[in-house]
Scaffold this motif. Structure first.
Motif, PDB file in Angstrom:
ATOM      1  N   GLN A  81     -14.483  17.131   1.650  1.00  0.00           N
ATOM      2  CA  GLN A  81     -13.911  17.887   0.532  1.00  0.00           C
ATOM      3  C   GLN A  81     -12.769  18.752   1.036  1.00  0.00           C
ATOM      4  N   GLN A  82     -11.849  19.076   0.180  1.00  0.00           N
ATOM      5  CA  GLN A  82     -10.739  20.006   0.386  1.00  0.00           C
ATOM      6  C   GLN A  82     -10.279  20.138   1.841  1.00  0.00           C
ATOM      7  N   THR A  83     -10.717  21.230   2.543  1.00  0.00           N
ATOM      8  CA  THR A  83     -10.195  21.494   3.888  1.00  0.00           C
ATOM      9  C   THR A  83     -10.541  20.350   4.842  1.00  0.00           C
ATOM     10  N   ALA A  84     -11.796  19.871   4.760  1.00  0.00           N
ATOM     11  CA  ALA A  84     -12.205  18.796   5.667  1.00  0.00           C
ATOM     12  C   ALA A  84     -11.376  17.538   5.416  1.00  0.00           C
ATOM     13  N   LEU A  85     -11.029  17.292   4.152  1.00  0.00           N
ATOM     14  CA  LEU A  85     -10.203  16.128   3.815  1.00  0.00           C
ATOM     15  C   LEU A  85      -8.823  16.264   4.460  1.00  0.00           C
ATOM     16  N   THR A  86      -8.234  17.437   4.339  1.00  0.00           N
ATOM     17  CA  THR A  86      -6.911  17.643   4.923  1.00  0.00           C
ATOM     18  C   THR A  86      -6.961  17.457   6.436  1.00  0.00           C
ATOM     19  N   LEU A  87      -8.004  18.012   7.066  1.00  0.00           N
ATOM     20  CA  LEU A  87      -8.094  17.912   8.522  1.00  0.00           C
ATOM     21  C   LEU A  87      -8.314  16.473   8.964  1.00  0.00           C
ATOM     22  N   ALA A  88      -9.118  15.735   8.175  1.00  0.00           N
ATOM     23  CA  ALA A  88      -9.359  14.332   8.533  1.00  0.00           C
ATOM     24  C   ALA A  88      -8.070  13.523   8.396  1.00  0.00           C
ATOM     25  N   LEU A  89      -7.269  13.842   7.370  1.00  0.00           N
ATOM     26  CA  LEU A  89      -5.986  13.151   7.225  1.00  0.00           C
ATOM     27  C   LEU A  89      -5.080  13.453   8.415  1.00  0.00           C
ATOM     28  N   THR A 102       0.889  16.938   6.271  1.00  0.00           N
ATOM     29  CA  THR A 102      -0.502  16.604   5.933  1.00  0.00           C
ATOM     30  C   THR A 102      -0.870  17.055   4.523  1.00  0.00           C
ATOM     31  N   ASN A 103      -0.443  18.251   4.138  1.00  0.00           N
ATOM     32  CA  ASN A 103      -0.825  18.730   2.802  1.00  0.00           C
ATOM     33  C   ASN A 103      -0.238  17.847   1.705  1.00  0.00           C
ATOM     34  N   ALA A 104       1.027  17.432   1.881  1.00  0.00           N
ATOM     35  CA  ALA A 104       1.650  16.553   0.878  1.00  0.00           C
ATOM     36  C   ALA A 104       0.902  15.220   0.824  1.00  0.00           C
ATOM     37  N   VAL A 105       0.460  14.735   1.991  1.00  0.00           N
ATOM     38  CA  VAL A 105      -0.272  13.462   2.015  1.00  0.00           C
ATOM     39  C   VAL A 105      -1.641  13.625   1.345  1.00  0.00           C
ATOM     40  N   ALA A 106      -2.269  14.796   1.561  1.00  0.00           N
ATOM     41  CA  ALA A 106      -3.574  15.030   0.912  1.00  0.00           C
ATOM     42  C   ALA A 106      -3.410  14.994  -0.609  1.00  0.00           C
ATOM     43  N   ASP A 107      -2.315  15.592  -1.119  1.00  0.00           N
ATOM     44  CA  ASP A 107      -2.057  15.537  -2.575  1.00  0.00           C
ATOM     45  C   ASP A 107      -1.815  14.104  -3.025  1.00  0.00           C
ATOM     46  N   ALA A 108      -1.011  13.401  -2.211  1.00  0.00           N
ATOM     47  CA  ALA A 108      -0.695  12.009  -2.567  1.00  0.00           C
ATOM     48  C   ALA A 108      -1.969  11.155  -2.574  1.00  0.00           C
ATOM     49  N   TRP A 109      -2.904  11.458  -1.675  1.00  0.00           N
ATOM     50  CA  TRP A 109      -4.161  10.710  -1.621  1.00  0.00           C
ATOM     51  C   TRP A 109      -4.953  10.911  -2.927  1.00  0.00           C
ATOM     52  N   ARG A 110      -4.941  12.143  -3.429  1.00  0.00           N
ATOM     53  CA  ARG A 110      -5.634  12.414  -4.701  1.00  0.00           C
ATOM     54  C   ARG A 110      -5.004  11.571  -5.813  1.00  0.00           C
ATOM     55  N   ILE A 111      -3.676  11.507  -5.807  1.00  0.00           N
ATOM     56  CA  ILE A 111      -2.979  10.711  -6.834  1.00  0.00           C
ATOM     57  C   ILE A 111      -3.295   9.221  -6.643  1.00  0.00           C
ATOM     58  N   GLY A 130       7.227   6.516   1.332  1.00  0.00           N
ATOM     59  CA  GLY A 130       6.186   5.637   0.813  1.00  0.00           C
ATOM     60  C   GLY A 130       5.591   4.793   1.933  1.00  0.00           C
ATOM     61  N   ARG A 131       6.470   4.287   2.817  1.00  0.00           N
ATOM     62  CA  ARG A 131       5.968   3.466   3.940  1.00  0.00           C
ATOM     63  C   ARG A 131       5.112   4.322   4.866  1.00  0.00           C
ATOM     64  N   LEU A 132       5.609   5.544   5.127  1.00  0.00           N
ATOM     65  CA  LEU A 132       4.842   6.449   5.985  1.00  0.00           C
ATOM     66  C   LEU A 132       3.456   6.700   5.376  1.00  0.00           C
ATOM     67  N   PHE A 133       3.442   6.968   4.061  1.00  0.00           N
ATOM     68  CA  PHE A 133       2.180   7.253   3.371  1.00  0.00           C
ATOM     69  C   PHE A 133       1.240   6.049   3.456  1.00  0.00           C
ATOM     70  N   ARG A 134       1.816   4.868   3.260  1.00  0.00           N
ATOM     71  CA  ARG A 134       0.969   3.663   3.256  1.00  0.00           C
ATOM     72  C   ARG A 134       0.338   3.450   4.631  1.00  0.00           C
ATOM     73  N   ASN A 135       1.158   3.591   5.682  1.00  0.00           N
ATOM     74  CA  ASN A 135       0.598   3.440   7.042  1.00  0.00           C
ATOM     75  C   ASN A 135      -0.466   4.498   7.310  1.00  0.00           C
ATOM     76  N   TRP A 136      -0.153   5.673   6.849  1.00  0.00           N
ATOM     77  CA  TRP A 136      -1.055   6.814   7.099  1.00  0.00           C
ATOM     78  C   TRP A 136      -2.419   6.553   6.448  1.00  0.00           C
ATOM     79  N   ILE A 137      -2.401   6.148   5.161  1.00  0.00           N
ATOM     80  CA  ILE A 137      -3.693   5.994   4.472  1.00  0.00           C
ATOM     81  C   ILE A 137      -4.415   4.714   4.920  1.00  0.00           C
ATOM     82  N   ARG A 138      -3.634   3.750   5.446  1.00  0.00           N
ATOM     83  CA  ARG A 138      -4.304   2.567   5.985  1.00  0.00           C
ATOM     84  C   ARG A 138      -5.205   3.025   7.139  1.00  0.00           C
TER      85      ARG A 138
END
Ligand code: SF4
Length: 861
Positions: A81-89, A102-111, A130-138
C-alpha cells in the motif's frame, strides 16, 4: 455540536442499517459518520451501532481482507500500500538516475491498473517516458509475481474477477456520489449489481442554486484577508453550531499561510482549532521536523556545506548535536557527519557515527537505527507538541513500511537505507485530525457533497478556473485521451469545472465566489463560469470591508515588498549600559549604511565567516601585515630598515605564516606564500629606501577615542617622524586604496580620520598600499614634502588636513549619535562600494528595486 455537513436523507437512513455506504472521498465518509452520530444524539440515544460507511478505497481493502480470511486463492499475496508501493517501485527502477521519477510512476501505476492500460501496452511506447514506464512496470510485475505481492490499485479487478467466478459474494453496498470511478472500479460495482448486492445509488442532497455574489480582489493576500474576515463575521451572525465553509484550490501548498490568517483573525481566541479546521493533511516531507531529521540522515551519508550544517544547528529537535553557531575558519567548507563528529565534543554525534557505520544490515534493522539516531540527536517526544507527535507517528509508519521491504531487498548499506527512508517520507501524507469546528476550510477535491450555511469559494479568476489539465507525464497523452481518463483535456476540465461550480452554488444558501490576479498581474476577471452570478461590491459581502482592503503583513507574498510597507527608520535607542566600549566598525558601518550597522551591531547579525581550507585574501593580508609589524618593531628608522638582512626577514616571515601551518596546508603552498611575502618585503624596502630619513616613533600603538559617550579602541599600525612632518600616520593596506573614501560628511572608510583624532600632532596620513608585489606610499598632508606619495590635502581632498580634522570630528560625532539613537535607515552611502559585499541584501531588500552595478575594483583589507 455543529450541524452535519452532509444531512442524512431518508434514502441514507434506510440504506445504512442494511448496507455498506461507499463514498467517493474519505471526507464524505467521515462526514456521513458524523451525521449518523449527530442524528443519534439528537434522538436522545446513548448508544448506537456504528454505521458501515467507507471511502471507496477503504471498502475495497476491506473486501480484500475478507477474501483473505475466506482463503481465496488469489488473495494469498502480501499487499503493498501507499509508501510500500512507492518503495517497491523504486526497487524496480531501470537505473539509479530514474529514482526521482518514482512518485510519478506510482501515480501512473494507479492509472494503468484503474484504466486497464495493459490492453494498450504497445501504445505506451509512443513517447520516451511511456517506454521508460513500460520497462519499469514490466520489471515491477515480475517483482510482484516473484515476491507474491499485490498492490492496492490491482484490488478492484481481483475482487471483480472473484465475484464474476462466483467465488465471492460481498455484503450489500450502496454507492454515495461515486461519479468518477475508474473502469476497474466500475466493473467491480457492475459485478456487485449482477449478483444483486448493489443498493440504490445515493445522490448528493443539494439546495436550489440561487444567484450568488462574486467579488474580485486586488491581490491574493487581500482575498485571504477577505475570507477570514467574512468567516469571523458569519460565525458571529450564525452562531457556533453553524457550518461555514471556505474552499481553496490546494490546501497542502498553502496550509501555513492560510492557518496564520485565521490565527490573526481570531487573535482573541485561545484555541483557534476549536473554531476553524484547515484541511485534512499536508505532505509529510513539508513539515519542519521531518525536514530536519531527513537532513540529518542525509548528512550521515553525504557532505553538507557549512551553511546547511549551521541551519541544522538551529533545529529545535536536534539540540544534542551541539552544532555551534560559528565555525572556526579552518573548518572544511563541506563536511560529512563523521568529520563533524570527530571534531565535536558532543557524545551524541559520536554515538550517531557508531550507529551508522555498521556493516550492511536488513532494512528493518536500519529503521530501528534511524529511530535511535533521532533520539541521540535530541528529538524527544516528551517535549513535542500534538502536531509533532502526529508527525512522529507518521515517520514511524514510514519506517515500518521501509522495514516491510527487508525480505525483498536483503542486506543493504546505511546509505541505501537512508535513500529508502527519504523516498518513503516523500510519498507520505501527514493526516490531521479533522475537527468538527464550525468553520471548515476545505480543498476543492474535498468540497464535493458538503453543505454549509454559508460558503466562500476562492481563486475562481478567469485564468485559474477551469484549471489547466494535469495529465500524468509517464503515460502518453494520446493513450490517456483514448482511455477517456478524466481531466486530461481542456474540454474535460471545462466540464468538471462547470459541474463543480453548479455543485458549489447549490451547497449553501449564501455563496461568495472570489478571484484575485496572479502575482505578476495587476488585474483579474472572474471566471466566465460565474456569469449567472452578480458581481458585488465588498461592502455587500463584509460589514467591515476596510480590513480586507489592507494586506495583512503575515499574508503578503514576498514579491509584494512586505517589508517596505512597514518601514521604520529608527529602531530603539541604544540602552545606556551598552553606550560604552565599542569597536570602530560601528562607526564605519553606520557611516556606510545605518541599516547595516543596526543589523550587525544591534540585531546581532554579523556576516558568518565561511570556513575555508586555503587562506582567503584576508588571511593573506594579515600575514603580510604581521611581517611588516615584526620588521618595523626591530628596525625603527630608514637606515635600520635597509640593513634588515635575509635572516631577520625570514624569521619575520616564518612567524607570520605559522598560523597557515596550523591549517595543515601542503608544504609547497607555504613555500609559495613565503616567496610572495618575500617579494613584497623587497618592494617595501625599496620604497623605504627611496624616502628621506625618518624615524618610526610608534608601532601598533593603542589609543582610546571618547566620542559621544562611546570609548573606541584604536590600534595605529605605525607613526613616522620625518624632517618635514611631526607625526605621519601610516596604515598598511592590501589592495587598492582611495584617499577620497575619507571625505565627509559620511566617510566610506573612517579609519584614518579616526586615527587623526587620537595621534598627537598628526600632520600627515598615508597608506602603504600593497598591490600584488608592489608597495606604494599614498597619503596627504598640509605641507609639501619630499615624499613622492604624500600630496597636499587641499589638492587631494579639496580642503586642508587641519580643516578636515575638525570636519571629521563633527561628522563622526554625528554618526556615533545616530547609532546611539537607533537610526536604521536603509541608505547606503555608495551602493557600488558597500552593498556589493554586504551580506544583508536579502534582509534590507534594497535590490528589489536597484539593479546591482558592476564594480570595477574592490578593496580587500
Ligand atoms: S545591502 Fe546595502 S542597503 Fe542593504 S544593508 Fe547592506 S549596505 Fe545597507
Amino acid at each position: 455540536m455543529r450541524a452535519p455537513l452532509i444531512p442524512l436523507t431518508d434514502e441514507l437512513k434506510q440504506a445504512v442499517p442494511t448496507s455498506t455506504i461507499v463514498t467517493a472521498t474519505a471526507r464524505q465518509a467521515q462526514e456521513l459518520r458524523y451525521s449518523w452520530a449527530f442524528e443519534a444524539v439528537a434522538a436522545g440515544k446513548l448508544a448506537w451501532e456504528a454505521p458501515n460507511i467507507r471511502h471507496f478505497n477503504a471498502w475495497v481493502l476491506e473486501l480484500y481482507e475478507e477474501l483473505m480470511r475466506k482463503g481465496h486463492p488469489s488473495a494469498k499475496s502480501g499487499l503493498l500500500q501507499q509508501t510500500a508501493l512507492t518503495l517497491a517501485l523504486r526497487l524496480c527502477a531501470p537505473d539509479d538516475e530514474y529514482f526521482k521519477h518514482t512518485n510519478a510512476v506510482a501515480d501512473a501505476w494507479r492509472i494503468y491498473c484503474g484504466w486497464n492500460l495493459q490492453r494498450v501496452g504497445p501504445d505506451l511506447d509512443q513517447t520516451e517516458n511511456g517506454r521508460l514506464f513500460r520497462n519499469w512496470i514490466r520489471e515491477f510485475e515480475m517483482f510482484c509475481s516473484e515476491q507474491e505481492v499485490i498492490t492496492t490499485p490491482q484490488l478492484p479487478k481481483l475482487i471483480a474477477d472473484a465475484i464474476r467466478a462466483r467465488e465471492f459474494k460481498p455484503n450489500r453496498a450502496c454507492m454515495f456520489a461515486c461519479d468518477e470511478l475508474s473502469p476497474s472500479q466500475q466493473d467491480l460495482v457492475r459485478q456487485l449489481n449482477r449478483i444483486g448486492q448493489l443498493g440504490e445509488s445515493l445522490e448528493l442532497p443539494l439546495f436550489d442554486g440561487p444567484r450568488h455574489k462574486v467579488h474580485v480582489f486586488k491581490s491574493t493576500a487581500r482575498e485571504r484577508t477577505g475570507f477570514v474576515q467574512w468567516g469571523r463575521e458569519r460565525l458571529a451572525q450564525l452562531g457556533p453550531e453553524s457550518r461555514i465553509g471556505v474552499v481553496v484550490p490546494q490546501i497542502s501548498n498553502e496550509y501555513l499561510t492560510i492557518r496564520r490568517h485565521w490565527e490573526a483573525a481570531f487573535f482573541d481566541s485561545e484555541d483557534v482549532d476549536q473554531l476553524v479546521n484547515v484541511g485534512s493533511g499536508v505532505p509529510l516531507g513539508d513539515t519542519r521536523l521531518c525536514q530536519d531529521i531527513i537532513k540529518l540522515l542525509t548528512w550521515t551519508i553525504t557532505d553538507l556545506n557549512f551553511s546547511e550544517v549551521l541551519q541544522l544547528g538551529r533545529s529545535p529537535y536536534l539540540t544534542a548535536l551541539e552544532i555551534p553557531t560559528q565555525f572556526p575558519r579552518d573548518y572544511p567548507d563541506h563536511i560529512r557527519f563523521a568529520g563533524y563528529a570527530s571534531r565535536s565534543s558532543s557524545g551524541a554525534s559520536k554515538q550517531i557515527t557508531r550507529l551508522t557505520t555498521r556493516r550492511p544490515s536488513l532494512l528493518s534493522d536500519w529503521a530501528s537505527v534511524a529511530l535511535q539516531v533521532f533520539r541521540a540527536a535530541g528529538w524527544s517526544t516528551d517535549k513535542d507538541s500534538d502536531e509533532d507527535r502526529r508527525i512522529h507517528a507518521s515517520i514511524v509508519d514510514v519506517l515500518n513500511s521501509v522495514s516491510h521491504l527487508s525480505a525483498f531487498v536483503g542486506r543493504v548499506s546505511w546509505s541505501q537505507a537512508v535513500e529508502y527512508i527519504r523516498d518513503g517520507v516523500r510519498s507520505a501524507q501527514l493526516a490531521y485530525n479533522t475537527r468538527n469546528s464550525p468553520i471548515q476550510v476545505v480543498d476543492r477535491s474535498e468540497s464535493v457533497g458538503l453543505q454549509f450555511d454559508a460558503l466562500w469559494v476562492c481563486s475562481v479568476a478567469e485564468d485559474k478556473w477551469p484549471p489547466d489539465p494535469n495529465p500524468n507525464p509517464m503515460i502518453p497523452i494520446s493513450v490517456q485521451r483514448r482511455a477517456v481518463m478524466p481531466r486530461v483535456t481542456h474540454q474535460q476540465m471545462l466540464g468538471w469545472a462547470q459541474l463543480l461550480t453548479r455543485v458549489w452554488a447549490c451547497s449553501a444558501p449564501e455563496v461568495v465566489f472570489s478571484a484575485a490576479p496572479m502575482e505578476d498581474q495587476t488585474e483579474a476577471l472572474p471566471s466566465r463560469l460565474l456569469m449567472e452570478h452578480d458581481r458585488s461590491d465588498i461592502n455587500r459581502i463584509l460589514s467591515q470591508s476596510g480590513i480586507a482592503e489592507f494586506d495583512h503583513p503575515w499574508g503578503v507574498a514576498r514579491q509584494q515588498h512586505m517589508v517596505r510597507e512597514f518601514i521604520a527608520d529608527k529602531g530603539t535607542p541604544l540602552p545606556p549600559e551598552e553606550v560604552a566600549e565599542q569597536r570602530t566598525s560601528v562607526i564605519r558601518d553606520q557611516s556606510n549604511c545605518p541599516f547595516r550597522a543596526w543589523a550587525i551591531h544591534r540585531a546581532k547579525l554579523p556576516e558568518s565567516k565561511h570556513p575555508h581550507r586555503f587562506p582567503d585574501p584576508l588571511d593573506r593580508g594579515t600575514a603580510v601585515h604581521k611581517v611588516m609589524q615584526l620588521l618595523v618593531e626591530r628596525a625603527r628608522d630608514r637606515g635600520a630598515i635597509l640593513e634588515l638582512d635575509s635572516v631577520d626577514i625570514e624569521m619575520a616571515i616564518d612567524s607570520a605564516v605559522a598560523p597557515l601551518r596550523k591549517m595543515l596546508l601542503p608544504d609547497r603552498f607555504i613555500e609559495y606564500e613565503k616567496a610572495r611575502i618575500r617579494e613584497i618585503v623587497n618592494s617595501w624596502q625599496e620604497l623605504e629606501r627611496a624616502r628621506e630619513d625618518f624615524q618610526i616613533v610608534e608601532v601598533e600603538q593603542e589609543y582610546v577615542l571618547e566620542l559621544e559617550g562611546f570609548s573606541f579602541k584604536l590600534r595605529v599600525d605605525r607613526v613616522d617622524k620625518t624632517n618635514e612632518l611631526k607625526a605621519l600616520v601610516i596604515d598598511y593596506k592590501t589592495g587598492t586604496v582611495r584617499i577620497r573614501n575619507w571625505s565627509t560628511p559620511r566617510p566610506l572608510d573612517p579609519q584614518m580620520p579616526l586615527y587623526s583624532m587620537v595621534v598627537p600632532n598628526c600632520d600627515g596620513l598615508a597608506y602603504e598600499e600593497i598591490s600584488g608585489s608592489d608597495v606604494k606610499l599614498r597619503g596627504v598632508s598640509d605641507r609639501s614634502t619630499s615624499e613622492d606619495g604624500i600630496k597636499l590635502a587641499s589638492k587631494q581632498l579639496d580642503v586642508s588636513l587641519s580643516t578636515l580634522k575638525n570636519d571629521w570630528r563633527t561628522a563622526l560625532s554625528t554618526i556615533a549619535r545616530e547609532f546611539k539613537d537607533g537610526l536604521a535607515t536603509v541608505k547606503p552611502t555608495n551602493v557600488n562600494y558597500i552593498c556589493r559585499n554586504c551580506h544583508l541584501d536579502g534582509f534590507c531588500r534594497t535590490f528589489t528595486d536597484i539593479d546591482m552595478p558592476v564594480i570595477p575594483e574592490v578593496e580587500v583589507e
